[in-house]
Design an enzyme around this catalytic site. Structure first.
Site, PDB file in Angstrom:
ATOM      1  CD  GLU A 101      -2.971  -1.169   0.265  1.00 56.07           C
ATOM      2  OE1 GLU A 101      -3.122  -0.167  -0.473  1.00 56.07           O
ATOM      3  OE2 GLU A 101      -3.677  -2.204   0.146  1.00 56.07           O
ATOM      4  CG  ASN A 148      -0.763   5.351  -0.878  1.00 51.09           C
ATOM      5  OD1 ASN A 148      -1.622   4.959  -1.672  1.00 51.09           O
ATOM      6  ND2 ASN A 148      -1.028   5.551   0.397  1.00 51.09           N
ATOM      7  NE  ARG A 157      -5.201   3.276  -6.492  1.00 51.65           N
ATOM      8  CZ  ARG A 157      -4.528   2.139  -6.426  1.00 51.65           C
ATOM      9  NH1 ARG A 157      -4.431   1.380  -7.493  1.00 51.65           N
ATOM     10  NH2 ARG A 157      -3.952   1.765  -5.297  1.00 51.65           N
TER      11      ARG A 157
END
Lengths: 141, 101
Positions: free
Chosen positions: A45, A49, A104
């Protein structure tokens, strides 16, 4: 001091590589399958990002992953020098995303917070973002 | 990446490998092609052979759910690994997409 540093290009195929490297490094703590899964997912994650939001998918930029182990705790610091987050509190809310059209889910920080024992995010617009997570092996989140 | 079969009007999509930001675009394109081409009343996403999934996968599944809902079709999820099940639970996706045995 037990630490390592990995610098990868902001390319999607490096997300899997980053997960594997951090998982391999954490293996010396003898984590359970669930704990390794938590670490890999949280790292995924944070790296995603950095690539998508920090760098807008500019594949030539660098994402830095630093890991340190102290007793039974793994600390992972994922940094980029991208555009930064104007409002970190807002960005960490469930389902918040600046890219809804790209499907997303806005759950990156939620998953990091749920799967790791500690999460800190510091960011400066125009300078980048640092995500620091900790996982204490044997301690429930 | 994925295979599919249709049995008794149910479209079964078998995912394999990893589902993340790197693999999602190709998976999405293949999935949308299958969903548009075939005839079925329900879709089952079988995740038993998926070795990793992060929130990118949640976004992909939710995108397909919204499209299916617009066409009055049902999507179900089957057999996620414990790690992937944890991601799905945290996302709250089971509030809208059932997990079946």
């Amino acid at each position: 001091m037990d630490n390592m540093k990995l610098i990868i290009k902001a390319q999607p195929q490096n997300e899997s590589f980053a997960r594997s490297v951090v998982a391999a490094y954490a293996a010396r703590l003898n984590p359970t399958i669930e704990e390794i899964g938590d670490i890999k997912t949280a790292v995924s994650e944070a790296v995603t990002n950095a690539i998508i939001h920090g760098y807008g998918n500019d594949s030539e930029r660098d994402v830095s992953i630093e890991c340190e182990i102290s007793v039974d705790t793994l600390t992972v610091k994922i940094s980029d020098e991208g555009k930064g987050i104007p409002d970190v509190v807002e960005a960490m809310k469930d389902f918040y995303t600046t890219l809804p059209a790209e499907e997303r889910s806005g759950l990156g920080f939620t998953i990091m917070a749920s799967f790791m024992n500690g999460l800190e995010v510091s960011s400066k617009v125009g300078e980048g973002t640092v995500v620091t997570m900790t996982k204490t092996i044997g301690k429930k989140v | 990446m994925l295979n599919y079969k249709i049995i008794n009007g149910i479209l079964y999509i078998d995912f394999n490998g990893e589902l993340d930001h790197a693999t999602a675009p190709l998976l999405r394109a293949k999935l949308d092609g299958i969903i548009a081409k075939e005839k079925y009343s329900r879709i089952v996403f079988d995740l038993s052979c998926l070795t990793f999934m992060d929130s990118t996968g949640v976004g992909l599944i939710m995108g397909r759910y919204k499209e299916a809902r617009a066409q009055n079709r049902i999507i179900c999820i089957r057999a996620p690994s414990p790690e992937i099940d944890k991601v799905l639970k945290v996302s709250g996706i089971y509030n809208v997409i059932p997990k079946i045995v």
